[in-house]
Design a protein around this motif. Structure first.
Motif, PDB file in Angstrom:
ATOM      1  N   PHE A 180      14.936  20.972  49.506  1.00 25.37           N
ATOM      2  CA  PHE A 180      13.572  20.914  50.035  1.00 25.37           C
ATOM      3  C   PHE A 180      12.565  21.313  48.960  1.00 25.37           C
ATOM      4  N   PHE A 181      12.924  22.308  48.163  1.00 25.58           N
ATOM      5  CA  PHE A 181      12.041  22.812  47.115  1.00 25.58           C
ATOM      6  C   PHE A 181      11.731  21.728  46.080  1.00 25.58           C
ATOM      7  N   LEU A 182      12.661  20.802  45.879  1.00 24.49           N
ATOM      8  CA  LEU A 182      12.417  19.713  44.937  1.00 24.49           C
ATOM      9  C   LEU A 182      11.167  18.919  45.317  1.00 24.49           C
ATOM     10  N   PHE A 183      10.956  18.751  46.625  1.00 21.00           N
ATOM     11  CA  PHE A 183       9.767  18.016  47.052  1.00 21.00           C
ATOM     12  C   PHE A 183       8.506  18.751  46.634  1.00 21.00           C
ATOM     13  N   SER A 184       8.473  20.070  46.826  1.00 19.25           N
ATOM     14  CA  SER A 184       7.277  20.825  46.455  1.00 19.25           C
ATOM     15  C   SER A 184       7.044  20.765  44.949  1.00 19.25           C
ATOM     16  N   GLU A 185       8.125  20.742  44.173  1.00 20.48           N
ATOM     17  CA  GLU A 185       7.991  20.617  42.722  1.00 20.48           C
ATOM     18  C   GLU A 185       7.404  19.246  42.368  1.00 20.48           C
ATOM     19  N   PHE A 186       7.877  18.231  43.062  1.00 17.55           N
ATOM     20  CA  PHE A 186       7.359  16.876  42.839  1.00 17.55           C
ATOM     21  C   PHE A 186       5.871  16.812  43.203  1.00 17.55           C
ATOM     22  N   TYR A 187       5.497  17.443  44.285  1.00 17.37           N
ATOM     23  CA  TYR A 187       4.096  17.461  44.719  1.00 17.37           C
ATOM     24  C   TYR A 187       3.217  18.111  43.650  1.00 17.37           C
ATOM     25  N   ARG A 188       3.648  19.272  43.129  1.00 18.93           N
ATOM     26  CA  ARG A 188       2.839  19.955  42.123  1.00 18.93           C
ATOM     27  C   ARG A 188       2.804  19.170  40.814  1.00 18.93           C
ATOM     28  N   TRP A 189       3.916  18.515  40.475  1.00 21.05           N
ATOM     29  CA  TRP A 189       3.921  17.673  39.272  1.00 21.05           C
ATOM     30  C   TRP A 189       2.885  16.562  39.416  1.00 21.05           C
ATOM     31  N   THR A 190       2.810  15.959  40.594  1.00 24.32           N
ATOM     32  CA  THR A 190       1.861  14.879  40.837  1.00 24.32           C
ATOM     33  C   THR A 190       0.427  15.370  40.671  1.00 24.32           C
ATOM     34  N   LEU A 191       0.133  16.567  41.158  1.00 17.76           N
ATOM     35  CA  LEU A 191      -1.201  17.134  40.991  1.00 17.76           C
ATOM     36  C   LEU A 191      -1.537  17.355  39.518  1.00 17.76           C
ATOM     37  N   ARG A 192      -0.576  17.851  38.768  1.00 10.05           N
ATOM     38  CA  ARG A 192      -0.817  18.168  37.359  1.00 10.05           C
ATOM     39  C   ARG A 192      -0.829  16.931  36.462  1.00 10.05           C
ATOM     40  N   ASN A 193      -0.261  15.847  36.948  1.00 12.39           N
ATOM     41  CA  ASN A 193      -0.070  14.662  36.097  1.00 12.39           C
ATOM     42  C   ASN A 193      -0.561  13.389  36.799  1.00 12.39           C
ATOM     43  N   ARG A 194      -1.783  13.421  37.295  1.00 11.33           N
ATOM     44  CA  ARG A 194      -2.312  12.294  38.053  1.00 11.33           C
ATOM     45  C   ARG A 194      -2.245  10.970  37.279  1.00 11.33           C
ATOM     46  N   PRO A 195      -2.678  10.897  35.998  1.00 12.45           N
ATOM     47  CA  PRO A 195      -2.602   9.610  35.286  1.00 12.45           C
ATOM     48  C   PRO A 195      -1.169   9.082  35.201  1.00 12.45           C
ATOM     49  N   ALA A 196      -0.223   9.966  34.924  1.00 21.09           N
ATOM     50  CA  ALA A 196       1.173   9.536  34.830  1.00 21.09           C
ATOM     51  C   ALA A 196       1.698   9.079  36.179  1.00 21.09           C
ATOM     52  N   ALA A 197       1.276   9.773  37.256  1.00 20.29           N
ATOM     53  CA  ALA A 197       1.705   9.376  38.598  1.00 20.29           C
ATOM     54  C   ALA A 197       1.165   8.001  38.954  1.00 20.29           C
ATOM     55  N   LEU A 198      -0.085   7.732  38.594  1.00 19.22           N
ATOM     56  CA  LEU A 198      -0.670   6.415  38.865  1.00 19.22           C
ATOM     57  C   LEU A 198       0.048   5.329  38.080  1.00 19.22           C
ATOM     58  N   ASP A 199       0.428   5.644  36.849  1.00 17.66           N
ATOM     59  CA  ASP A 199       1.179   4.680  36.042  1.00 17.66           C
ATOM     60  C   ASP A 199       2.525   4.370  36.686  1.00 17.66           C
ATOM     61  N   LEU A 200       3.199   5.405  37.172  1.00 12.21           N
ATOM     62  CA  LEU A 200       4.492   5.193  37.818  1.00 12.21           C
ATOM     63  C   LEU A 200       4.349   4.348  39.081  1.00 12.21           C
ATOM     64  N   LEU A 201       3.288   4.603  39.839  1.00 10.05           N
ATOM     65  CA  LEU A 201       3.062   3.812  41.048  1.00 10.05           C
ATOM     66  C   LEU A 201       2.748   2.362  40.711  1.00 10.05           C
ATOM     67  N   ALA A 202       2.062   2.156  39.583  1.00  7.27           N
ATOM     68  CA  ALA A 202       1.766   0.786  39.167  1.00  7.27           C
ATOM     69  C   ALA A 202       3.042   0.045  38.801  1.00  7.27           C
ATOM     70  N   VAL A 203       3.983   0.749  38.182  1.00  9.79           N
ATOM     71  CA  VAL A 203       5.235   0.129  37.738  1.00  9.79           C
ATOM     72  C   VAL A 203       6.219  -0.044  38.883  1.00  9.79           C
ATOM     73  N   TYR A 204       6.374   1.012  39.688  1.00  2.97           N
ATOM     74  CA  TYR A 204       7.412   1.012  40.718  1.00  2.97           C
ATOM     75  C   TYR A 204       6.880   0.732  42.125  1.00  2.97           C
ATOM     76  N   GLY A 205       5.561   0.700  42.276  1.00  2.00           N
ATOM     77  CA  GLY A 205       4.995   0.519  43.606  1.00  2.00           C
ATOM     78  C   GLY A 205       5.460  -0.735  44.305  1.00  2.00           C
ATOM     79  N   GLY A 206       5.580  -1.826  43.546  1.00  2.00           N
ATOM     80  CA  GLY A 206       6.021  -3.081  44.144  1.00  2.00           C
ATOM     81  C   GLY A 206       7.426  -3.028  44.695  1.00  2.00           C
ATOM     82  N   LEU A 207       8.245  -2.136  44.145  1.00  2.00           N
ATOM     83  CA  LEU A 207       9.613  -1.984  44.646  1.00  2.00           C
ATOM     84  C   LEU A 207       9.636  -1.223  45.966  1.00  2.00           C
TER      85      LEU A 207
END
Length: 273
Positions: A180-207
């Protein structure tokens, strides 16, 4: 012995064996909000209902002086989830980690207001104070800048909570809690790395969903909105369901977690739109 005497005896015995509410075991949420000096040890004694009240009072009270009337509503969502699932009883791993987070917020407010410079040994305290000072000064109007500052403060407080649980009190998380804690880590990573998260969504979002790549900005805005308790609560529900089934065993990369969590979260986002 008269009947009235037996009643007194039974009442005394009951008081010894029945657990005391947090307000009787220590200071109340109102006390802590007024003083802003309750320690993680004291917060650990609070029920999740009391912690929820404490976080809300900090926002409506001293936090309002720093324009932070809704800056921890996502934490409200997490605490509500813990309450509703009977997680985080005093002395548990979840309780100590959560106590570190709430203490960091409390001391950050105290420091930012100039009441004290004592961090209580919590590295998140100073980061929250810096975040609040910049927020009040109008320096966090850009979403990426705001979320990075918020996420860094939250991460530092969380890390301290983990230290309290695992190093100070020698309590390890259960397998479900760890996943469960992994999810919270992922959430905080997303907050700290918004540009990288958007890039990942652009690449993998279609999947994940045909519309996700196109809607990745409003979706990420929703997911990381610290002023909204719904996404964090929904995320906790999904993460807990996954953690109990262990479908993410061995998945530790950001892409792994993105593909594990985002499909259901995107459905929640679309339902809320």
């Amino acid at each position: 012995m008269k009947r009235s005497g037996w009643i007194v005896v039974f009442a005394l015995l009951a008081s010894l064996v029945m657990p005391l509410p947090a307000s009787a075991a220590g200071r109340t949420p109102g006390d802590c909000t007024a003083a802003l000096d309750c320690t993680a040890a004291e917060i650990n004694l609070m029920s999740m209902d009391d912690r929820l009240e404490f976080v809300r009072l900090m926002q409506s009270g001293p936090g309002a002086q720093l324009d932070a009337t809704d800056r921890w509503r996502n934490i409200e969502g997490v605490i509500t989830f813990f309450r509703d699932h009977n997680m985080g009883a005093p002395g548990t791993w979840v309780s100590y980690v959560d106590s570190g987070i709430v203490e960091g917020v409390e001391r950050g407010i105290a420091i930012a207001l100039g009441r004290s410079q004592d961090e209580f040994g919590n590295p998140g305290s100073r980061k929250w104070a810096t975040y609040l000072t910049k927020l009040h000064a109008g320096q966090l109007t850009v979403r990426n800048v705001h979320d990075k500052a918020w996420g860094e403060a939250e991460q530092a407080s969380t890390d301290h909570g983990v230290v309290l649980a695992e190093r100070v009190h020698k309590i390890k998380p259960t397998a479900v809690e760890r996943r469960f804690f992994l999810f919270s880590e992922f959430y905080r990573w997303t907050l700290r790395n918004r540009p990288a998260a958007l890039d990942l969504l652009a690449v993998y979002g279609g999947l994940i969903h045909p519309d996700l790549a196109r809607q990745r900005v409003p979706f990420l805005d929703w997911f990381t909105d610290v002023g909204n308790p719904v996404p964090s609560r929904k995320g906790c529900e999904l993460a807990y369901a996954f953690a109990r089934l262990d479908p993410i065993a061995g998945l530790f990369t950001t892409v792994d977690l993105l593909l594990a969590y985002i499909p259901d979260l995107f459905r929640e986002y679309r339902a809320a739109a």
